[in-house]
Write a protein that holds these residues in place. Structure first.
Motif, PDB file in Angstrom:
ATOM      1  N   PHE A   1       0.784  -1.211  -0.003  1.00 20.45           N
ATOM      2  CA  PHE A   1      -0.049  -0.093   0.048  1.00 20.45           C
ATOM      3  C   PHE A   1       1.019   1.476  -0.023  1.00 20.45           C
ATOM      4  O   PHE A   1       0.875   2.165  -0.707  1.00 20.45           O
ATOM      5  CB  PHE A   1      -0.832  -0.102   1.194  1.00 20.45           C
ATOM      6  CG  PHE A   1      -1.580   1.375   1.446  1.00 20.45           C
ATOM      7  CD1 PHE A   1      -2.776   1.463   0.663  1.00 20.45           C
ATOM      8  CD2 PHE A   1      -1.420   2.250   2.433  1.00 20.45           C
ATOM      9  CE1 PHE A   1      -3.477   2.715   0.820  1.00 20.45           C
ATOM     10  CE2 PHE A   1      -1.998   3.376   2.739  1.00 20.45           C
ATOM     11  CZ  PHE A   1      -3.039   3.503   1.787  1.00 20.45           C
ATOM     12  N   LEU A   2       1.857   1.350   0.863  1.00 24.16           N
ATOM     13  CA  LEU A   2       2.667   2.804   1.048  1.00 24.16           C
ATOM     14  C   LEU A   2       3.600   2.649  -0.143  1.00 24.16           C
ATOM     15  O   LEU A   2       3.694   3.712  -0.848  1.00 24.16           O
ATOM     16  CB  LEU A   2       3.185   2.340   2.201  1.00 24.16           C
ATOM     17  CG  LEU A   2       2.825   2.414   3.454  1.00 24.16           C
ATOM     18  CD1 LEU A   2       3.616   2.165   4.721  1.00 24.16           C
ATOM     19  CD2 LEU A   2       2.047   3.893   3.717  1.00 24.16           C
ATOM     20  N   HIS A   3       4.018   1.340  -0.638  1.00 17.09           N
ATOM     21  CA  HIS A   3       4.873   1.590  -1.884  1.00 17.09           C
ATOM     22  C   HIS A   3       4.045   2.006  -3.112  1.00 17.09           C
ATOM     23  O   HIS A   3       4.613   3.031  -3.536  1.00 17.09           O
ATOM     24  CB  HIS A   3       5.290   0.061  -2.365  1.00 17.09           C
ATOM     25  CG  HIS A   3       6.264  -0.329  -3.362  1.00 17.09           C
ATOM     26  ND1 HIS A   3       7.708   0.108  -3.081  1.00 17.09           N
ATOM     27  CD2 HIS A   3       6.312  -0.721  -4.540  1.00 17.09           C
ATOM     28  CE1 HIS A   3       8.412  -0.257  -4.125  1.00 17.09           C
ATOM     29  NE2 HIS A   3       7.602  -0.735  -5.001  1.00 17.09           N
ATOM     30  N   LEU A   4       3.034   1.713  -3.286  1.00 18.01           N
ATOM     31  CA  LEU A   4       2.176   2.317  -4.250  1.00 18.01           C
ATOM     32  C   LEU A   4       1.708   3.610  -3.997  1.00 18.01           C
ATOM     33  O   LEU A   4       1.549   4.254  -5.131  1.00 18.01           O
ATOM     34  CB  LEU A   4       0.858   1.364  -4.590  1.00 18.01           C
ATOM     35  CG  LEU A   4       1.115   0.056  -5.000  1.00 18.01           C
ATOM     36  CD1 LEU A   4      -0.076  -1.061  -5.351  1.00 18.01           C
ATOM     37  CD2 LEU A   4       1.961  -0.079  -6.363  1.00 18.01           C
TER      38      LEU A   4
ATOM     39  N   GLY B   1       2.522  13.043  -9.944  1.00 18.99           N
ATOM     40  CA  GLY B   1       3.193  14.506 -10.012  1.00 18.99           C
ATOM     41  C   GLY B   1       4.080  14.958 -11.142  1.00 18.99           C
ATOM     42  O   GLY B   1       3.883  15.906 -11.701  1.00 18.99           O
ATOM     43  N   MET B   2       4.788  13.848 -11.852  1.00 17.35           N
ATOM     44  CA  MET B   2       5.560  14.362 -13.091  1.00 17.35           C
ATOM     45  C   MET B   2       4.483  14.608 -14.138  1.00 17.35           C
ATOM     46  O   MET B   2       4.649  15.187 -14.937  1.00 17.35           O
ATOM     47  CB  MET B   2       6.481  13.067 -13.209  1.00 17.35           C
ATOM     48  CG  MET B   2       7.844  12.989 -12.324  1.00 17.35           C
ATOM     49  SD  MET B   2       9.008  12.013 -12.788  1.00 17.35           S
ATOM     50  CE  MET B   2       8.176  10.428 -12.687  1.00 17.35           C
ATOM     51  N   VAL B   3       3.474  13.510 -14.260  1.00 16.54           N
ATOM     52  CA  VAL B   3       2.607  14.018 -15.173  1.00 16.54           C
ATOM     53  C   VAL B   3       1.744  15.186 -15.308  1.00 16.54           C
ATOM     54  O   VAL B   3       1.634  15.731 -16.135  1.00 16.54           O
ATOM     55  CB  VAL B   3       1.500  12.626 -15.329  1.00 16.54           C
ATOM     56  CG1 VAL B   3       0.075  13.044 -16.064  1.00 16.54           C
ATOM     57  CG2 VAL B   3       2.165  11.310 -15.479  1.00 16.54           C
TER      58      VAL B   3
ATOM     59  N   ALA C   1       2.563   6.626  -6.782  1.00 17.14           N
ATOM     60  CA  ALA C   1       1.357   7.405  -7.372  1.00 17.14           C
ATOM     61  C   ALA C   1       1.745   9.035  -7.119  1.00 17.14           C
ATOM     62  O   ALA C   1       1.642   9.983  -8.056  1.00 17.14           O
ATOM     63  CB  ALA C   1      -0.020   7.115  -6.459  1.00 17.14           C
ATOM     64  N   VAL C   2       2.370   9.347  -5.967  1.00 15.82           N
ATOM     65  CA  VAL C   2       2.678  10.755  -5.677  1.00 15.82           C
ATOM     66  C   VAL C   2       3.805  11.050  -6.831  1.00 15.82           C
ATOM     67  O   VAL C   2       3.748  12.461  -7.380  1.00 15.82           O
ATOM     68  CB  VAL C   2       3.355  10.875  -4.245  1.00 15.82           C
ATOM     69  CG1 VAL C   2       4.100  12.067  -4.125  1.00 15.82           C
ATOM     70  CG2 VAL C   2       2.033  10.981  -3.200  1.00 15.82           C
TER      71      VAL C   2
ATOM     72  N   VAL D   1       8.662  14.192  -3.544  1.00 13.56           N
ATOM     73  CA  VAL D   1       9.464  13.247  -4.181  1.00 13.56           C
ATOM     74  C   VAL D   1      10.568  12.615  -3.479  1.00 13.56           C
ATOM     75  O   VAL D   1      10.562  11.417  -3.215  1.00 13.56           O
ATOM     76  CB  VAL D   1      10.046  13.712  -5.598  1.00 13.56           C
ATOM     77  CG1 VAL D   1      11.023  12.465  -6.245  1.00 13.56           C
ATOM     78  CG2 VAL D   1       9.258  14.277  -6.529  1.00 13.56           C
ATOM     79  N   ALA D   2      11.273  13.447  -2.498  1.00 12.15           N
ATOM     80  CA  ALA D   2      12.238  12.661  -1.855  1.00 12.15           C
ATOM     81  C   ALA D   2      11.621  11.752  -0.733  1.00 12.15           C
ATOM     82  O   ALA D   2      12.160  10.943  -0.372  1.00 12.15           O
ATOM     83  CB  ALA D   2      12.846  13.912  -0.982  1.00 12.15           C
TER      84      ALA D   2
END
Ligand code: HEM
Length: 152
Positions: free
Chosen positions: A10-13, A22-24, A17-18, A57-58
């Motif tokens: 869950f945390l990985h995904l 964010g890049m999209v 997603a963030v 992102v960090a």
């Protein structure tokens, strides 16, 4: 699947997603919308946007790395299916590219905005744009690789 694996996935995904989302948003929505602004407005705005986004992102990178390492250990470590190793490898390349953007290119944008050197600032923002496209493509390939691992 144990609760710990479910929580880690869950945390990985969430981290993925963030980062990818964010890049999209930055590349396909914000960048074209700011295209017509004068550099005096556009570059300080990019600096303020990047300063905030790169912190997210960090955080995402730390979460992805910790949960990914945990999941990899649960799925057999060195004996895990090859697509999982491919995901880890691609993920680490993406993280190195992000590190270069954050610690190599972003300070150039900061310095250029402070010095009001708009041509230098525009060049550095262009470099971020190209590297974000590379990371976006790698991210999509990585998600495909992750899903592929289900068949192994
Ligand atoms: C150090 C880097 C990484 C490691 C060690 C790692 C490891 C793992 C592991 C072991 C799983 C569980 C696989 C399963 O449930 O069968 C997983 C799931 C996943 N990872 Fe990663 N990962 C990393 C980075 C990334 C990155 C950068 C992305 C995307 C850009 C990503 C996307 C995914 C996705 C979409 C899943 C869910 C796959 C599924 O359940 O079908 N991972 N990761």
């Amino acid at each position: 699947m144990t609760k710990a694996i479910e929580a880690a996935l869950f945390l990985h995904l969430l981290g993925v997603a963030v980062w990818i989302g964010g890049m999209v948003f930055a590349h396909f929505c914000l960048r074209p919308a700011l295209g017509d602004l004068a550099p005096q407005l556009r570059l300080p705005l990019w600096e303020a946007v990047f300063a905030r986004f790169f912190n997210w992102v960090a955080g995402a990178v730390i979460v992805i790395l910790l949960t990914g390492g945990f999941l990899l250990a649960q799925f057999g470590g060195g004996h895990a299916a090859w697509p999982l190793h491919a995901m880890a490898g691609l993920g680490i390349v993406m993280m190195l590219i992000f590190g270069h953007i954050r610690f190599g290119v972003f300070p150039r944008i900061r310095r250029a905005v402070q010095a009001q050197n708009w041509p230098d600032g525009a060049r550095a923002v262009g470099t971020v744009r190209r590297l974000v496209v590379v990371n976006l493509v790698l991210g999509i390939v990585t998600i495909g690789t992750a899903v592929l691992s289900r068949g192994f």
